[in-house]
Design an enzyme around this catalytic site. Structure first.
Site, short mmCIF file in Angstrom:
data_model
loop_
_atom_site.label_atom_id
_atom_site.label_comp_id
_atom_site.label_asym_id
_atom_site.label_seq_id
_atom_site.Cartn_x
_atom_site.Cartn_y
_atom_site.Cartn_z
N GLU A 345 0.99 -1.11 0.02
CA GLU A 345 0.10 0.09 0.02
C GLU A 345 1.06 1.22 -0.09
O GLU A 345 1.80 1.44 0.52
CB GLU A 345 -0.87 -0.04 1.23
CG GLU A 345 -1.97 -1.07 1.36
CD GLU A 345 -2.52 -0.93 2.55
OE1 GLU A 345 -2.17 -0.28 3.57
OE2 GLU A 345 -3.66 -1.85 2.85
N LYS A 347 2.53 4.33 1.37
CA LYS A 347 2.75 4.79 2.89
C LYS A 347 2.69 6.41 2.89
O LYS A 347 3.47 7.20 2.49
CB LYS A 347 3.88 4.28 3.37
CG LYS A 347 4.33 4.66 4.91
CD LYS A 347 5.53 4.51 5.35
CE LYS A 347 5.93 4.62 6.65
NZ LYS A 347 5.28 6.06 7.02
N ARG A 352 -1.45 9.57 11.63
CA ARG A 352 -2.33 8.56 11.90
C ARG A 352 -3.61 8.99 12.62
O ARG A 352 -3.71 9.54 13.52
CB ARG A 352 -1.79 7.34 12.73
CG ARG A 352 -2.45 6.24 12.80
CD ARG A 352 -1.55 5.03 12.71
NE ARG A 352 -2.17 3.68 12.52
CZ ARG A 352 -1.43 2.50 12.69
NH1 ARG A 352 -0.33 2.47 12.86
NH2 ARG A 352 -2.17 1.41 12.51
N GLU A 404 -4.84 7.21 7.50
CA GLU A 404 -3.71 8.32 7.57
C GLU A 404 -4.52 9.45 7.04
O GLU A 404 -5.32 9.71 5.99
CB GLU A 404 -2.68 7.93 6.83
CG GLU A 404 -1.49 9.13 6.67
CD GLU A 404 -0.55 8.62 7.79
OE1 GLU A 404 -0.94 7.63 9.01
OE2 GLU A 404 0.60 9.16 8.23
N GLU A 514 5.65 8.37 1.58
CA GLU A 514 7.10 8.22 1.98
C GLU A 514 7.50 6.88 1.34
O GLU A 514 8.79 6.66 1.68
CB GLU A 514 6.92 8.18 3.35
CG GLU A 514 7.07 9.21 4.37
CD GLU A 514 7.02 8.89 5.69
OE1 GLU A 514 8.14 9.37 6.19
OE2 GLU A 514 6.21 8.29 6.26
N LYS A 519 2.00 -5.68 3.67
CA LYS A 519 1.21 -6.27 4.35
C LYS A 519 0.77 -7.85 4.25
O LYS A 519 0.48 -8.24 3.10
CB LYS A 519 -0.18 -5.38 4.83
CG LYS A 519 0.14 -4.00 5.35
CD LYS A 519 -1.13 -3.39 5.65
CE LYS A 519 -0.60 -1.94 5.87
NZ LYS A 519 -1.99 -0.95 6.30
N ARG A 533 4.33 -4.20 17.21
CA ARG A 533 5.12 -3.97 16.12
C ARG A 533 5.42 -5.29 15.48
O ARG A 533 6.23 -6.10 15.65
CB ARG A 533 6.39 -3.28 16.55
CG ARG A 533 7.10 -2.46 15.31
CD ARG A 533 8.45 -1.80 15.82
NE ARG A 533 8.11 -0.70 16.38
CZ ARG A 533 7.78 0.28 15.81
NH1 ARG A 533 7.48 0.40 14.80
NH2 ARG A 533 7.28 1.54 16.85
N LYS A 539 7.52 -1.54 7.05
CA LYS A 539 7.61 -0.35 6.03
C LYS A 539 8.64 -0.32 5.37
O LYS A 539 9.86 -0.74 5.78
CB LYS A 539 7.37 0.75 6.89
CG LYS A 539 8.11 0.87 8.38
CD LYS A 539 7.62 1.95 9.18
CE LYS A 539 8.60 1.67 10.64
NZ LYS A 539 8.16 2.67 11.72
P1 ATP Z 1 5.85 3.65 14.06
O1 ATP Z 1 4.23 4.40 13.80
O2 ATP Z 1 6.21 2.40 13.16
O3 ATP Z 1 6.34 3.78 15.67
P2 ATP Z 1 6.51 6.01 13.23
O4 ATP Z 1 5.24 6.90 13.85
O5 ATP Z 1 7.83 6.93 13.20
O6 ATP Z 1 6.89 4.81 13.43
P3 ATP Z 1 6.59 5.69 10.29
O7 ATP Z 1 8.01 5.29 10.40
O8 ATP Z 1 6.35 6.93 9.41
O9 ATP Z 1 5.80 6.19 11.98
O10 ATP Z 1 5.53 4.50 9.77
C1 ATP Z 1 4.32 4.21 10.20
C2 ATP Z 1 3.13 4.99 10.10
O11 ATP Z 1 2.95 5.05 8.70
C3 ATP Z 1 1.81 4.65 10.59
O12 ATP Z 1 1.70 4.72 11.99
C4 ATP Z 1 0.91 5.47 9.68
O13 ATP Z 1 0.61 6.55 10.50
C5 ATP Z 1 1.38 5.56 8.73
N1 ATP Z 1 0.83 5.02 7.52
C6 ATP Z 1 0.91 5.64 6.13
N2 ATP Z 1 0.23 4.89 5.12
C7 ATP Z 1 0.11 3.87 5.75
C8 ATP Z 1 -0.70 2.49 5.64
N3 ATP Z 1 -0.99 2.40 4.21
N4 ATP Z 1 -0.58 1.45 6.36
C9 ATP Z 1 -0.55 1.72 7.50
N5 ATP Z 1 0.29 2.74 8.20
C10 ATP Z 1 0.38 3.89 7.28
#
Ligand code: ATP
Length: 710
Positions: A345, A347, A352, A404, A514, A519, A533, A539
């Site tokens: 998907e 990102k 969130r 998101e 990004e 998944k 996690r 990711k």
């Molecule tokens: P984490 O949430 O893993 O602790 P982080 O807060 O630094 O790390 P990122 O590393 O940027 O965040 O990556 C995870 C985040 O990406 C998710 O918490 C969500 O907000 C965002 N995200 C964007 N697109 C998606 C998607 N398709 N599925 C799941 N999450 C997504």
């Protein structure tokens, strides 16, 4: 292997070493290994101690509220050891005492006392989403200690400088000034309620009110009570008691009190297995509905067996979101997912948003938006509260969406810029962070937000967490409809090869994302795992492919005075990760790169008021020597070229080596105001990044000795 049967016992994972497991699988096991282990012998010891507690009379009158002194005695024992099993045992004993003796009055009494005791152990006042915090400044506490013991503020401050722990200073101050008469003994419910009163005090006279309550509490303290009371008020108990241990102790205490005297007669292996399965239920239920206010009364009334049917994901109460593991090569994705059914998907680069909808008792539709952090964000996103009903399909009455929220340029503005535009476009994260966090008025909103939904967790009274992603996604598409400039599904593609993933990754980045989230799509590994996690979500971020695989979120704990062009601001900062087991901030690097002049001015304005007179006792900085220390409030996302072992910094020390780990060439990316300092990257994650980097560099050198490394 009995001793290793462990977190099977607590967290339902296999902890047996397996050299053939793929690297990511092993990383996940490592995290589990770090937790408490309970085996048959430990279970037997716990049972013996329970029987002693159930039959013996407690130090407080049976049926009356638990005394604060009893809680403090447990805190003191916990503080004196680092053995996680002993800690679990002490806390379980405490909870058993509370349940066994308070239920002689009534189950409500047991429930109330256990609830308050649990909150005191985790140093919180309510579930996260209610947002009530103590937030008491050091100055007010110093004043309260001074006034209640008749000592001068200046002396207290001097002692604080020496000791670095206001709790110890409070204790020593009381020894100087014994009170003339003995006030009524403190109980846990009374202390807890007064802490809540302090947190709720607002308005002009609130400081006086808070001071008055703290002084009254201090005057009633005996023995070590003042030490822990002050630490609770500061927001850090510093006894090394992690919340997950408290949750396990709750489960054990409830199971053992319901077994009563039978506990010590049960075969020890059988007992370990009863504790294991019961704890798994409590953990699963709590990650769906993370509220002790609901969990504890239900547990006491119906026991572990009845819990699953009674306590379920409920719209209005945020569940802890599922998180992803970082990866830095497409090859790693295929290591994990090859021959499985998976999906990629986009990102999105926003914030969130867990969106809940339900009909309240008055028949009104309620929409709430929660952050990654379970904070109620409805005040930051009043527009989302208005927009969300537009995308609901027919017959949708209650739901929980995982999504998101992304800054968005609506179509009419895009067309004004480019006549041929057929859709709006994604804007960078920075646009979103320009929005105020609180009390946003609809008329003030300049940055539009669009929701990209990637999961549906609850629909019309039914939790969907145990369904595989493909089924949840189908329901999402059946029951929610795209709305221009407001709502869409996350774009996805079911890729198979490295080339397909690479092409999709490039497309996502070209559209302003990004990278990708990869998944598991079908089967038992494709369920939604709250708070975990998980290796079932990976990711893949474009920027980090050649670095450490992920950025880090770190707390700013110190500053270095600037020179030259940076004379009037801090020139560099000391950053730290957070270790929830020891409740310490561990230094990781000095950072001075990645800041624009405007950034430096803004950081100075934010951090100057947070300057401390001395280092906090719970800052483990090693040999780092910043010019000033700050209250732990600010979290930054930081990128690093790589990680190295360091004689100066303390992050993840003893995990890889006696030295700590530090960041080489750290660069500031952005402020993470959706994270609290305790959610900074954990030492375990840093150690994992270090190991992954070591494995990658060995691979590069062409020596495929990955298994040996593990
Ligand atoms: P984490 O949430 O893993 O602790 P982080 O807060 O630094 O790390 P990122 O590393 O940027 O965040 O990556 C995870 C985040 O990406 C998710 O918490 C969500 O907000 C965002 N995200 C964007 N697109 C998606 C998607 N398709 N599925 C799941 N999450 C997504």
């Amino acid at each position: 292997m009995a001793k290793q049967r462990t977190l099977d016992a607590l967290f339902g994972q296999s902890s047996e070493p397996d050299a053939k497991k793929p690297r990511l699988q092993k990383e996940e096991d490592d995290e589990v290994e770090a937790d408490e282990h309970i085996d048959a012998n430990a279970a037997e010891k716990t049972a013996e101690s329970v029987v002693k507690n159930v039959v013996s009379e407690p130090s407080w009158k049976s049926g009356s509220p638990i005394q604060y002194a009893t809680l403090v005695e447990t805190f003191s024992k916990v503080e004196a050891t680092t053995k996680r099993l002993d800690i679990l045992q002490y806390v379980t004993d405490l909870f058993v005492k509370v349940i066994a003796h308070c239920r002689k009055t009534s189950m409500e009494c047991a429930s109330e006392n256990l609830l308050y005791t649990v909150y005191m152990c985790i140093n919180r006042l309510c579930p996260d989403y209610e947002g009530l915090e103590l937030g008491i400044g050091e100055g007010l506490l110093v004043k309260a200690i001074a006034q209640s013991t008749g000592r001068e503020v200046i002396r207290i401050k001097k002692e604080l400088e020496k000791q670095g722990d206001l709790g110890l200073v409070a204790l020593a101050s009381r020894k100087h000034q014994p009170t003339m008469f003995q006030a009524q003994k403190l109980t846990v419910p009374s202390v807890f309620k007064q802490l809540k009163e302090i947190a709720r005090a607002t308005g002009a006279k609130s400081q006086d009110k808070k001071l008055g309550i703290i002084k009254r509490l201090l005057a009633a303290c005996v023995g070590e009570e003042s030490k822990y009371l002050i630490r609770s008020l500061e927001g850090k108990l510093r006894i090394g008691l992690a919340e997950k241990t408290v949750l396990v102790a709750v489960a054990h205490a409830v199971i053992l009190t319901s077994l009563g005297a039978k506990a010590s007669k049960t075969d020890k292996d059988e007992l370990a297995s009863i504790l294991e399965s019961g704890t798994n239920i409590v953990k699963a239920v709590f990650s769906e509905l993370p509220s002790y206010n609901v969990l504890i009364p239900a547990l006491l009334e119906h026991g572990v067996e009845g819990l699953r049917d009674r306590v379920k994901l409920t719209p209005g109460i945020p569940l802890k979101p599922m998180l992803a593991k970082p990866t830095k090569e497409i090859g790693e994705v295929l290591d994990r997912f090859e021959n499985r059914s998976f999906t990629c998907e986009y990102k999105y680069d926003g914030e969130r948003a867990q969106i809940h909808g339900y009909i309240d008792e008055q028949g009104q539709q309620v929409i709430c938006v929660f952050s990654r952090n379970s904070e109620d964000m409805s005040k930051k996103y009043p527009d989302l509260v208005v927009q969300t009903p537009h995308c609901l399909g027919q017959g949708v009455t209650s739901f929980v969406l995982d999504a998101e929220a992304v800054a968005w340029q609506p179509l009419h503005i895009a067309q004004a810029e480019r006549a041929d535009a057929t859709d709006g476009r994604l804007l960078p994260f920075q646009e979103l962070s320009r929005r105020k966090r609180k009390d946003v008025k609809a008329e003030d909103i300049k940055v539009s937000v669009k929701i990209f939904a990637f999961d549906l967790l609850y629909l019309n009274g039914e939790p969907l967490l145990n369904q595989p992603l493909d089924e949840r996604r189908t329901k999402l598409k059946q029951h929610f409809v795209p709305v221009a400039d407001e709502f869409d599904y996350a774009i996805h593609r079911d890729c198979q090869t490295t080339e397909e993933i690479q092409t999709f990754l490039d497309e996502s980045v070209a559209s302003g994302c990004e990278g990708l989230m990869v998944k598991m799509l079908e089967g038992p590994d494709a369920t939604y795992e709250p708070s975990r996690r998980s290796i079932n979500w990976l990711k893949l971020k474009k920027d980090y492919l050649s670095g450490t695989g992920d950025s880090l979120d770190l707390t700013v704990i110190g500053g270095y005075y600037g020179k030259g062009k940076r004379t009037n601001v801090y020139g560099a900062y000391l950053l730290a990760c957070y270790d929830e087991n020891s409740e310490t901030y561990q230094s990781i690097c000095k950072i001075g790169t990645g800041f624009s002049e405007a950034d430096l001015d803004a950081h100075y304005a934010t951090l100057k008021p947070l300057e401390l007179t001395q280092k906090k006792g719970y800052y483990d900085v090693g040999d780092a020597k910043p010019d000033v220390y700050f209250e732990p409030r600010v979290v930054w996302e930081v990128l690093t070229a790589d990680l190295s072992l360091s004689p100066v910094y303390t992050a993840a020390k003893s995990m890889i080596d006696a030295r700590g780990i530090s960041l080489r060439f750290p660069r500031f990316l952005r402020i993470r105001d959706d994270k609290v300092p305790e959610q900074s990257t954990a030492p375990e994650q840093i150690a994992q990044m270090y190991r992954a980097q070591a494995v990658a560099s060995k691979k590069q050198r062409g020596r495929d000795d990955e298994d040996d490394f593990w």
